[in-house]
Structures are given as structure tokens and as C-alpha cells.
Enzyme design. Structure first.
Site, PDB file in Angstrom:
ATOM      1  N   ASP A   8       0.851  -1.181   0.000  1.00 17.69           N
ATOM      2  CA  ASP A   8       0.000   0.000   0.000  1.00 17.69           C
ATOM      3  C   ASP A   8       0.890   1.236   0.000  1.00 17.69           C
ATOM      4  OD1 ASP A   8      -2.055   1.832   0.302  1.00 17.69           O
ATOM      5  OD2 ASP A   8      -2.563   1.217   2.343  1.00 17.69           O
ATOM      6  N   ASP A  68       0.672   5.057   0.310  1.00 18.52           N
ATOM      7  CA  ASP A  68      -0.244   6.130   0.714  1.00 18.52           C
ATOM      8  C   ASP A  68       0.197   7.487   0.175  1.00 18.52           C
ATOM      9  OD1 ASP A  68      -1.912   4.460   2.197  1.00 18.52           O
ATOM     10  OD2 ASP A  68      -0.747   4.736   4.032  1.00 18.52           O
ATOM     11  N   SER A 110      -6.093   3.599  -5.273  1.00 17.53           N
ATOM     12  CA  SER A 110      -6.897   3.404  -4.063  1.00 17.53           C
ATOM     13  C   SER A 110      -8.189   4.215  -4.143  1.00 17.53           C
ATOM     14  CB  SER A 110      -6.084   3.831  -2.833  1.00 17.53           C
ATOM     15  OG  SER A 110      -5.898   5.231  -2.833  1.00 17.53           O
ATOM     16  N   HIS A 120      -2.384   0.544  -4.671  1.00 18.11           N
ATOM     17  CA  HIS A 120      -2.309  -0.792  -4.079  1.00 18.11           C
ATOM     18  C   HIS A 120      -1.618  -1.686  -5.103  1.00 18.11           C
ATOM     19  CE1 HIS A 120      -6.105   0.013  -1.452  1.00 18.11           C
ATOM     20  NE2 HIS A 120      -5.031   0.576  -0.956  1.00 18.11           N
ATOM     21  N   GLU A 124       2.888   0.370   3.367  1.00 15.33           N
ATOM     22  CA  GLU A 124       2.493  -0.761   4.208  1.00 15.33           C
ATOM     23  C   GLU A 124       2.618  -2.020   3.367  1.00 15.33           C
ATOM     24  OE1 GLU A 124      -1.210  -0.104   6.544  1.00 15.33           O
ATOM     25  OE2 GLU A 124      -1.159   1.850   5.527  1.00 15.33           O
TER      26      GLU A 124
END
Length: 186
Positions: free
Chosen positions: A94, A96, A123, A130, A147
Site C-alpha cells: 500500500d 499512501d 486506491s 495498491h 504498508e
């Protein structure tokens, strides 16, 4: 309001989800990679909370709360689809807040380039990515704006491919090792 497919701002009815008929059609025709569709690890989500296809809370660690892709896609519960990582070699990265009007942030561009050839999607916020692939992480990791998970978590799934990413999952173990190793060395 913002288009659920292309993320463009548009004016429309209060309940409108798409800026045009073309975006509505594209959204309804979209599908994730077959490797993900084949697994009964689909849920819905409501404000990022995992939700069963018939309503009620789902759990990222209880397979009895997951469904097939077809069941999840047919459900209108919540805000959208989600895919659960179950520790069987499918991994998610992930990224961000890496997309802006000026493009992809340099730190994220390096990761996306290293993940070349695997499925990447935008996302729900339209500001993140993603990345899906194959690999092993063990305990999930938050590495600043990145992540990495392979179990006990889920990703929302928009099916809005980033730059026509292929509908296949590639081995991302080298990328994962680089991300996790960089954090361990710091």
C-alpha cells in the site's frame, strides 16, 4: 463530487457515482486479476471497516466471514469490495498519498518501477496505490507511507488499474525484502 472510476471532479445529482456513461460502463466491466478472483477471500467494506456481503462485520482472520468474488461483487452492502490476505503467498503493498496532480511521488515511482509487470490499482481516495503480487512478509509492516501485508489484513479493491497495469500477479519477494531490509537497517 468525485467520479468513482476516474477520480475527476464533477457536478451531478447527489447520488451520482460517475462523471459520465463511459466511466459507469468501464467500472461495471472492470475485474481484478484471475488469481484474486479465484480465491474465496472477498469482503465488502464500509468506511474501511471489513463487512460481510450480507451485512455485519467481517474479520480478516476468520475465513467464515469471507465470500467469493461473485458474491462480493453482487452485494450492494457498504462502500465497495475488499480482498483479504491470508498468508498463502499473495501480498499487498500500500503506497499512501503518492499520487497528486503533478504525478507520482519519486519515492513511490521507484517502488512501482521495481514492481513492474504486476497488478497495481488506484486506491479509493485517488491519492494512493495498491500493488498486488506474490511474496511472504510475515508480520505486516508499516514503513512510513508504505504498508506491506500478506496476512491478517485486507485491501480495498477499486479495479481502477494504474497506467494499464497488467491483470497478473508477479513475484515481489525482492521488492519486499528491499523494503523490509531497508527498515531493519535503519
Amino acid at each position: 463530487m468525485r467520479c468513482a472510476w476516474c477520480s475527476s471532479d464533477f457536478a451531478g445529482r447527489a447520488d451520482a457515482r460517475f462523471c459520465s456513461g463511459a466511466c459507469r460502463v468501464a467500472a461495471h466491466r472492470a475485474a481484478p486479476p484471475a488469481d484474486l478472483v479465484a480465491l474465496p477471500r472477498w469482503i465488502r467494506h464500509t468506511a474501511k471497516v471489513p463487512t460481510r456481503v450480507a451485512g455485519g462485520n467481517a474479520s480478516t482472520t476468520k475465513p467464515g466471514t469471507w465470500s467469493s468474488y461473485a458474491e462480493a461483487r453482487a452485494s450492494s452492502v457498504g462502500d465497495g469490495l475488499g480482498f483479504v490476505f491470508a498468508g498463502d503467498g499473495i501480498v499487498g503493498i500500500d503506497l499512501d498519498d503518492c499520487l497528486s496532480e503533478s504525478g507520482l511521488e519519486p519515492w513511490a515511482a521507484e517502488i512501482v518501477a521495481a514492481c513492474h509487470g504486476t497488478y497495481v490499482e488506484v486506491s479509493p481516495s485517488g491519492r494512493g496505490l495498491h500493488v498486488f503480487g506474490h511474496g511472504v512478509v510475515g508480520p505486516g509492516r508499516r514503513l512510513g507511507p508504505v504498508e506491506v501485508y500478506d496476512r491478517g489484513r485486507y485491501f480495498t479493491v477499486t479495479m481502477r488499474r494504474y497506467r494499464r497495469a497488467p491483470l497478473v500477479l508477479r513475484d515481489l519477494q525482492t521488492v519486499i525484502d528491499g523494503l523490509v531490509g531497508a527498515t531493519a537497517a535503519a
